[in-house]
Design an enzyme around this catalytic site. Sequence first.
Site, PDB file in Angstrom:
ATOM      1  N   GLY A 245      22.962 -13.587 -57.709  1.00 20.09           N
ATOM      2  CA  GLY A 245      23.029 -12.218 -58.199  1.00 20.09           C
ATOM      3  C   GLY A 245      21.793 -11.664 -58.855  1.00 20.09           C
ATOM      4  O   GLY A 245      21.714 -10.453 -59.103  1.00 20.09           O
ATOM      5  N   GLU A 283      23.496 -20.031 -57.082  1.00 22.21           N
ATOM      6  CA  GLU A 283      23.243 -19.791 -55.654  1.00 22.21           C
ATOM      7  C   GLU A 283      22.534 -18.467 -55.427  1.00 22.21           C
ATOM      8  O   GLU A 283      23.116 -17.515 -54.939  1.00 22.21           O
ATOM      9  CB  GLU A 283      24.543 -19.899 -54.843  1.00 22.21           C
ATOM     10  CG  GLU A 283      25.704 -19.192 -55.464  1.00 22.21           C
ATOM     11  CD  GLU A 283      27.033 -19.509 -54.809  1.00 22.21           C
ATOM     12  OE1 GLU A 283      27.206 -20.618 -54.272  1.00 22.21           O
ATOM     13  OE2 GLU A 283      27.908 -18.638 -54.851  1.00 22.21           O
ATOM     14  N   ARG A 286      18.863 -13.193 -52.897  1.00 20.02           N
ATOM     15  CA  ARG A 286      17.856 -12.139 -52.980  1.00 20.02           C
ATOM     16  C   ARG A 286      16.599 -12.547 -53.768  1.00 20.02           C
ATOM     17  O   ARG A 286      15.481 -12.301 -53.333  1.00 20.02           O
ATOM     18  CB  ARG A 286      18.501 -10.917 -53.659  1.00 20.02           C
ATOM     19  CG  ARG A 286      17.655  -9.662 -53.609  1.00 20.02           C
ATOM     20  CD  ARG A 286      18.291  -8.559 -54.455  1.00 20.02           C
ATOM     21  NE  ARG A 286      19.703  -8.383 -54.241  1.00 20.02           N
ATOM     22  CZ  ARG A 286      20.249  -7.526 -53.372  1.00 20.02           C
ATOM     23  NH1 ARG A 286      19.483  -6.765 -52.641  1.00 20.02           N
ATOM     24  NH2 ARG A 286      21.559  -7.449 -53.244  1.00 20.02           N
ATOM     25  N   CYS A 352      20.223   7.222 -33.711  1.00 16.08           N
ATOM     26  CA  CYS A 352      20.944   8.474 -33.495  1.00 16.08           C
ATOM     27  C   CYS A 352      21.954   8.725 -34.608  1.00 16.08           C
ATOM     28  O   CYS A 352      23.155   8.810 -34.350  1.00 16.08           O
ATOM     29  CB  CYS A 352      21.645   8.430 -32.155  1.00 16.08           C
ATOM     30  SG  CYS A 352      20.515   8.085 -30.836  1.00 16.08           S
ATOM     31  N   TYR A 381      18.574  -9.640 -46.891  1.00 16.43           N
ATOM     32  CA  TYR A 381      19.575  -8.803 -46.212  1.00 16.43           C
ATOM     33  C   TYR A 381      18.939  -7.782 -45.261  1.00 16.43           C
ATOM     34  O   TYR A 381      19.529  -6.741 -44.982  1.00 16.43           O
ATOM     35  CB  TYR A 381      20.498  -8.124 -47.233  1.00 16.43           C
ATOM     36  CG  TYR A 381      21.115  -9.112 -48.199  1.00 16.43           C
ATOM     37  CD1 TYR A 381      22.128  -9.974 -47.778  1.00 16.43           C
ATOM     38  CD2 TYR A 381      20.668  -9.235 -49.513  1.00 16.43           C
ATOM     39  CE1 TYR A 381      22.677 -10.918 -48.644  1.00 16.43           C
ATOM     40  CE2 TYR A 381      21.206 -10.177 -50.388  1.00 16.43           C
ATOM     41  CZ  TYR A 381      22.216 -11.003 -49.944  1.00 16.43           C
ATOM     42  OH  TYR A 381      22.768 -11.929 -50.796  1.00 16.43           O
TER      43      TYR A 381
HETATM   44  N1  LLP Z   1      27.003 -16.380 -53.773  1.00 25.13           N
HETATM   45  C1  LLP Z   1      28.008 -15.627 -53.307  1.00 25.13           C
HETATM   46  C2  LLP Z   1      29.356 -16.152 -53.349  1.00 25.13           C
HETATM   47  C3  LLP Z   1      27.744 -14.352 -52.789  1.00 25.13           C
HETATM   48  O1  LLP Z   1      28.745 -13.608 -52.356  1.00 25.13           O
HETATM   49  C4  LLP Z   1      26.421 -13.877 -52.739  1.00 25.13           C
HETATM   50  C5  LLP Z   1      26.114 -12.556 -52.199  1.00 25.13           C
HETATM   51  C6  LLP Z   1      25.389 -14.713 -53.223  1.00 25.13           C
HETATM   52  C7  LLP Z   1      25.724 -15.952 -53.748  1.00 25.13           C
HETATM   53  C8  LLP Z   1      23.945 -14.305 -53.240  1.00 25.13           C
HETATM   54  O2  LLP Z   1      23.751 -13.216 -54.064  1.00 25.13           O
HETATM   55  P1  LLP Z   1      22.269 -12.715 -54.400  1.00 25.13           P
HETATM   56  O3  LLP Z   1      21.581 -13.772 -55.212  1.00 25.13           O
HETATM   57  O4  LLP Z   1      21.577 -12.504 -53.097  1.00 25.13           O
HETATM   58  O5  LLP Z   1      22.489 -11.467 -55.129  1.00 25.13           O
HETATM   59  N2  LLP Z   1      24.036  -7.093 -48.429  1.00 25.13           N
HETATM   60  C9  LLP Z   1      23.910  -6.761 -49.824  1.00 25.13           C
HETATM   61  C10 LLP Z   1      24.119  -7.944 -50.725  1.00 25.13           C
HETATM   62  C11 LLP Z   1      25.465  -8.579 -50.575  1.00 25.13           C
HETATM   63  C12 LLP Z   1      25.603  -9.813 -51.415  1.00 25.13           C
HETATM   64  C13 LLP Z   1      26.864 -10.520 -51.113  1.00 25.13           C
HETATM   65  N3  LLP Z   1      27.005 -11.768 -51.776  1.00 25.13           N
HETATM   66  C14 LLP Z   1      22.541  -6.118 -50.081  1.00 25.13           C
HETATM   67  O6  LLP Z   1      21.757  -5.989 -49.136  1.00 25.13           O
HETATM   68  O7  LLP Z   1      22.245  -5.722 -51.207  1.00 25.13           O
END
Ligand code: LLP
Length: 422
Positions: A245, A283, A286, A352, A381
């Site tokens: 996150g 985990e 991003r 489009c 992403y």
């Molecule tokens: N762990 C779980 C259970 C998750 O659902 C996610 C992301 C992560 C870890 C990784 O989260 P991060 O560190 O990347 O924030 N497509 C969207 C982001 C969706 C994230 C979904 N879950 C975007 O482009 O902003």
Amino acid sequence: MATTQTSASHVWPLGTTIAADGTLSLGGVDARELAQTYGTPAYIVAEDDLRTRARRFLAAFSERTDDFEVHFASKSFPATAVLSLFAAEGLACDVASGGELHLALNAGFDPKKVHLHGNAKSRAELQQALDAGIGDIVVDNHDELDALIDLIRPGARQRILLRIAPGVSPDTHPKISTGGPNTKFGFNLDDAARAIERAQASDKLDLDGLHFHIGSQILDLAPFRAALEAVAKLGDFRTYNMGGGLGVAYLDEQSAPEIEEYVDKKVALMREILGEGKRIADEPGRALVAHSTVTLYTVQSVKHNVVDYVATDGGMSDNLRPMLYDARYEALVVGTSQDAPREVRHLAGKHCESSDILIHDFPLPAVTPGDLVAIPVTGAYGHAMANNYNGQPRPPIVFVRDGEHRAVVRRETYEDLTRRDL
Ligand code: LLP
């Protein structure tokens, strides 16, 4: 013209230089050379940026605790070369489907360092995970508990975590908030006790701990406290996974917590709320990959309607984030002086749909067709959600490092578009 090297702002990957005349160098390679070699749109990935962030996560944890695991959330950049690089750096891997599990194992992750997520895992996906002997299955719901207990052979055991929705919503776009009271992910707090009881009662499951993920692109770390406090009330376990996150800065004027600050906060919260001797898992997706990548586009047309539209050869097929989350980005017109006069224009894609605008109302210098435009912070992403809308072949992924470049994923071809036809 002066070509004094100025260091690029914090949104660009490590090793980027932008000269006063707008010459852009990524990992020591000129962006124009990359565009000529690989065409556009193209994802250019600075390998050192990926490695540095992986090492920073690992170092930040190991300086604060002996018992930890950093899982790369592979959904953020599911490309074999990226996965292999992180496996070699010693990260573990978070997969959220059978397809991501396949990618992770194929890229060389030790199955024991992989865990499987998903709110709708099929029996086939669960079986695939059991057959591969992965570390943890992160169980999301009662139906999945039933299926798992049914699938595990008598006498065998599988380690699991339970995914809990802590009822906490961080300050982020509602579409990427995942741990609130009405989320589709995990066991709600009032259902968690029954899930724990069921898991502990089964002689096929080793309940190792609890997992929560409150959302993505989180810039204010405060909500992790409320989430961990809620989950801590559910019992005493060995492992706590606080999800990913950590947000990143997409814009020059934005700032985000540093990796070290985020890790420090999470480890300190664990100690304070749960005491010593716990294993902490995280985990991030991003925060590991977003800054590594710059997308190169070529301008195709410029027109004036109510405002100017500068249209590129890519768009919502290579970056859905502006359309889905109103995400904003910076852009650089390669080879245009930093001091050139600017006007507010829309940087558009080729698709489009009126929503296919990469950046609304962005101050761009005068451009003409053929100009090269670079958008940074597209590693997370971007490739992950790329698609073939309008028959657009998906872009290649090119690694750059120390003045060298190599494609690690080729551009799709028109033949690829018909490959599945029967
Ligand atoms: N762990 C779980 C259970 C998750 O659902 C996610 C992301 C992560 C870890 C990784 O989260 P991060 O560190 O990347 O924030 N497509 C969207 C982001 C969706 C994230 C979904 N879950 C975007 O482009 O902003």
